[in-house]
Write a protein that holds these residues in place. Structure first.
Motif, PDB file in Angstrom:
ATOM      1  N   UNK A   1      54.414 -46.834 -42.474  1.00  0.00           N
ATOM      2  CA  UNK A   1      54.691 -45.445 -42.089  1.00  0.00           C
ATOM      3  C   UNK A   1      53.913 -45.152 -40.809  1.00  0.00           C
ATOM      4  N   UNK A   2      54.408 -44.164 -40.045  1.00  0.00           N
ATOM      5  CA  UNK A   2      53.650 -43.642 -38.912  1.00  0.00           C
ATOM      6  C   UNK A   2      52.898 -42.415 -39.394  1.00  0.00           C
ATOM      7  N   UNK A   3      51.582 -42.404 -39.166  1.00  0.00           N
ATOM      8  CA  UNK A   3      50.757 -41.294 -39.642  1.00  0.00           C
ATOM      9  C   UNK A   3      49.965 -40.719 -38.472  1.00  0.00           C
ATOM     10  N   UNK A   4      49.668 -39.430 -38.483  1.00  0.00           N
ATOM     11  CA  UNK A   4      48.959 -38.801 -37.363  1.00  0.00           C
ATOM     12  C   UNK A   4      47.531 -39.322 -37.219  1.00  0.00           C
ATOM     13  N   UNK A   5      47.177 -39.734 -36.009  1.00  0.00           N
ATOM     14  CA  UNK A   5      45.825 -40.218 -35.755  1.00  0.00           C
ATOM     15  C   UNK A   5      44.780 -39.145 -36.035  1.00  0.00           C
ATOM     16  N   UNK A   6      45.149 -37.884 -35.823  1.00  0.00           N
ATOM     17  CA  UNK A   6      44.191 -36.795 -36.048  1.00  0.00           C
ATOM     18  C   UNK A   6      43.753 -36.717 -37.508  1.00  0.00           C
ATOM     19  N   UNK A   7      44.589 -37.227 -38.425  1.00  0.00           N
ATOM     20  CA  UNK A   7      44.260 -37.172 -39.852  1.00  0.00           C
ATOM     21  C   UNK A   7      43.806 -38.523 -40.412  1.00  0.00           C
ATOM     22  N   UNK A   8      44.055 -39.608 -39.657  1.00  0.00           N
ATOM     23  CA  UNK A   8      43.800 -40.931 -40.197  1.00  0.00           C
ATOM     24  C   UNK A   8      42.853 -41.777 -39.348  1.00  0.00           C
ATOM     25  N   UNK A   9      42.314 -41.224 -38.303  1.00  0.00           N
ATOM     26  CA  UNK A   9      41.352 -41.971 -37.489  1.00  0.00           C
ATOM     27  C   UNK A   9      40.118 -42.310 -38.324  1.00  0.00           C
ATOM     28  N   UNK A  10      39.419 -43.358 -37.916  1.00  0.00           N
ATOM     29  CA  UNK A  10      38.296 -43.860 -38.699  1.00  0.00           C
ATOM     30  C   UNK A  10      37.256 -42.789 -38.976  1.00  0.00           C
ATOM     31  N   UNK A  11      36.909 -42.005 -37.965  1.00  0.00           N
ATOM     32  CA  UNK A  11      35.865 -41.002 -38.145  1.00  0.00           C
ATOM     33  C   UNK A  11      36.303 -39.892 -39.092  1.00  0.00           C
ATOM     34  N   UNK A  12      37.609 -39.633 -39.136  1.00  0.00           N
ATOM     35  CA  UNK A  12      38.139 -38.616 -40.050  1.00  0.00           C
ATOM     36  C   UNK A  12      38.148 -39.149 -41.484  1.00  0.00           C
TER      37      UNK A  12
END
Length: 284
Positions: free
Chosen positions: A52-63
């Motif tokens: 799936x394509x997921x938003x980086x804003x919600x799935x980035x490592x720091x998040x």
């Protein structure tokens, strides 16, 4: 971070088959994102990623570091991840990957897929026409009277026998309880090995997990003394279950729990990490 606003979330490695087209058209994964197959295209029937394509804003490592501490979010995400794998497993061979296996973009995911093609193909071949079953053995909590007196005192047992002092009676009662418990667990351990051997005769492979612990498990099911996962050929599943039913006979104080069939999570060890693969939650 470069590569656009989306990351590539990978659920599993699968063997592409035409009958996947229908389920994929309606399948949704984490965050209600559509699920698709990502394939290098060099071998049409070769291993592919379910992604799936997921938003980086919600799935980035720091998040993700903070989101993994949100139990409600983690439960929802794990349920969605598992749902995708179970749907895929109903139609093809599946090699489940860990929760939150992420790549920075499709190119990075394809690089990892190409690097692991041979190992992925070998693992898929091993899992073909097999399913995972869980085999757990519990020592059932005692519900009847114990061997020791309920009042903690050792009562006289013979004619003219005098009752021991309260302190000595207490120690005798505690010793009797301890010995009874030790005998019970010794018998349960022997029963667990007997059950494990019966299961192994019908399984291609077995993985032994640590026993489940915690007050909730003990209160509801008893103490877990065996926690195995078995990879069972689909055409031997009924023999496998029948063998465990037979092993369960004449084992007082012991209960067997068989779960499955499941996608083979316990047997899906991916290839050795290469330069293109990532740890969960770490986009490459």
């Amino acid at each position: 971070m470069t590569g656009g606003p989306d990351l590539t979330y990978v659920y599993a490695v699968v063997a592409p088959v035409p009958r996947l087209d229908g389920p994929l058209a309606e399948l949704r994964g984490v965050g209600d994102a559509p699920v698709a197959l990502l394939s290098p295209g060099t071998t049409p029937a070769g291993p592919a990623f379910a992604v799936s394509r997921v938003p980086a804003a919600q799935w980035a490592e720091e998040v993700l570091r903070s989101r993994f501490e949100d139990l409600a979010w983690l439960e929802d995400t794990a349920r969605a991840h598992h749902h995708v794998i179970q749907v895929l497993a109903e139609h093809t061979i599946v090699l489940p990957l860990r929760l939150a296996t992420l790549y920075q973009d499709g190119d990075r995911a394809l690089e990892a897929l190409r690097d692991g093609q041979d190992a992925f193909a070998a693992r898929l071949a091993l899992l073909a026409h097999h399913s995972e079953y869980g085999v757990k053995v519990y020592v059932v909590p005692e519900t009847g009277p114990s061997d020791a007196p309920a009042d903690g005192r050792a009562h006289p047992t013979g004619p003219g026998a005098a009752a021991p002092s309260p302190g000595k009676a207490y120690l005798q009662a505690r010793r009797a309880q301890r010995h009874a418990r030790e005998d019970r667990y010794l018998q349960a351990g022997q029963a667990a090995e007997r059950i494990a051997a019966a299961a192994a005769r019908h399984a291609t492979r077995t993985v032994r997990h640590p026993p489940q612990t915690g007050p909730l498990t003990r209160r509801e099911k008893g103490e877990n003394v065996l926690n195995d996962s078995c990879l069972v050929p689909d055409d031997r599943a009924e023999e496998f279950r029948a063998a465990l039913r037979q092993a369960d006979r004449d084992l007082p104080g012991v209960r067997i729990e068989v779960t499955g069939p499941w996608a083979p999570y316990s047997f899906a060890t991916p290839p050795t990490r290469s330069a293109g693969t990532d740890a969960p939650g770490t986009p490459s």
